[in-house]
Scaffold this motif. Structure first.
Motif, mmCIF file in Angstrom:
data_model
loop_
_atom_site.group_PDB
_atom_site.id
_atom_site.type_symbol
_atom_site.label_atom_id
_atom_site.label_comp_id
_atom_site.label_asym_id
_atom_site.label_seq_id
_atom_site.Cartn_x
_atom_site.Cartn_y
_atom_site.Cartn_z
ATOM 1 N N VAL A 146 0.856 -1.186 0.000
ATOM 2 C CA VAL A 146 0.000 0.000 0.000
ATOM 3 C C VAL A 146 0.893 1.236 0.000
ATOM 4 N N MET A 147 0.631 2.154 -0.919
ATOM 5 C CA MET A 147 1.383 3.408 -0.985
ATOM 6 C C MET A 147 0.458 4.547 -0.597
ATOM 7 N N ASP A 148 0.897 5.340 0.378
ATOM 8 C CA ASP A 148 0.058 6.423 0.882
ATOM 9 C C ASP A 148 0.925 7.612 1.264
ATOM 10 N N ALA A 149 0.688 8.738 0.629
ATOM 11 C CA ALA A 149 1.390 9.988 0.932
ATOM 12 C C ALA A 149 2.912 9.823 0.889
ATOM 13 N N GLY A 150 3.394 9.078 -0.099
ATOM 14 C CA GLY A 150 4.831 8.899 -0.256
ATOM 15 C C GLY A 150 5.424 7.792 0.583
ATOM 16 N N ASN A 151 4.628 7.184 1.454
ATOM 17 C CA ASN A 151 5.101 6.084 2.289
ATOM 18 C C ASN A 151 4.586 4.758 1.737
ATOM 19 N N ARG A 152 5.326 3.693 2.013
ATOM 20 C CA ARG A 152 4.930 2.361 1.560
ATOM 21 C C ARG A 152 4.711 1.458 2.772
ATOM 22 N N TYR A 153 3.644 0.681 2.719
ATOM 23 C CA TYR A 153 3.289 -0.191 3.833
ATOM 24 C C TYR A 153 3.048 -1.611 3.339
ATOM 25 N N LEU A 154 3.302 -2.573 4.219
ATOM 26 C CA LEU A 154 2.951 -3.964 3.977
ATOM 27 C C LEU A 154 1.710 -4.250 4.807
ATOM 28 N N LYS A 155 0.584 -4.446 4.117
ATOM 29 C CA LYS A 155 -0.702 -4.561 4.797
ATOM 30 C C LYS A 155 -1.236 -5.991 4.734
ATOM 31 N N PRO A 156 -1.581 -6.591 5.880
ATOM 32 C CA PRO A 156 -2.194 -7.920 5.887
ATOM 33 C C PRO A 156 -3.641 -7.838 5.394
#
Length: 207
Positions: free
Chosen positions: A169-179
């Motif tokens: 998931v990419m949000d506001a320039g940040n990247r996350y690993l979402k379950p």
């Protein structure tokens, strides 16, 4: 196109903030901002900057050479023939010996020679509604695919020597690993984590 535009374009393509890229290169955010503003035309850390932006330093500086992409994966399977691909385990992906190393499974003809199968560990991608990929499902990982928002990706956690399968998931320039499992929390992607590839297929393991 100037070096300032090339740097900014590549940074945004990789979904990195100025602060993140500056930290990886080893310069201050202010120094990076000067490069992107056009005030610095010949960066002292050009090689490091090009490495983090996954491009050729000469192209970054002058724009005269074709872009050279880094290899998306170190897992080039020299023995992949026809449409059979290896089943790799967490141990194998970290260079440790494993009994599954010789297991080959059928894959779609569209799979690249570097593609491999991986068995899902844990229930973090199991959901009671919508998309769900339960534990022990087999996922086909494509290292040559460019990960984008919403993709299901396999990633390495280098410090803890773990492999994790999550949604990017990419949000506001940040990247996350979402379950996909709501009982687990997303984790922000950091420099200790490395995306191995994108999941292209999932199927139940019947053996």
């Amino acid at each position: 196109m100037s070096i300032s535009k090339r740097v900014k374009e590549k940074r945004m393509e990789l979904a990195l903030t100025q602060a993140e890229l500056a930290k990886r290169v080893g310069i201050t955010q202010q120094s990076l901002q000067k490069i992107e503003d056009g005030r610095t035309q010949n960066p002292r850390k050009l090689l490091s900057l090009a490495k983090q932006l996954r491009c050729d330093p000469e192209w970054l500086l002058s724009g005269h050479l074709d872009e050279v992409r880094e290899e998306r994966s170190r897992y080039n399977n020299q023995n992949s023939t026809n449409n059979m691909r290896p089943l790799l385990s967490q141990n194998t992906l970290f260079g440790r010996q494993d009994s599954t190393a010789d297991t080959m499974l059928e894959a779609p003809h569209s799979a690249s020679s570097k593609a491999f199968w991986f068995m899902v560990i844990g229930d973090s991608m199991s959901s009671i509604s919508g998309l769900s990929i339960p534990e022990n499902y087999l996922i086909l990982i494509e290292p040559e695919a460019s990960p984008k928002h919403g993709d299901l990706v396999l990633a390495k956690l280098n410090t803890s020597q773990e492999i994790t399968f999550k949604q990017l998931v990419m949000d506001a320039g940040n990247r996350y690993l979402k379950p996909l499992n709501s009982n687990y929390l997303p984790v922000q992607l950091n420099s200790d984590m490395e995306i191995i590839g994108v999941a292209k297929e999932a199927k139940r393991h019947l053996c």
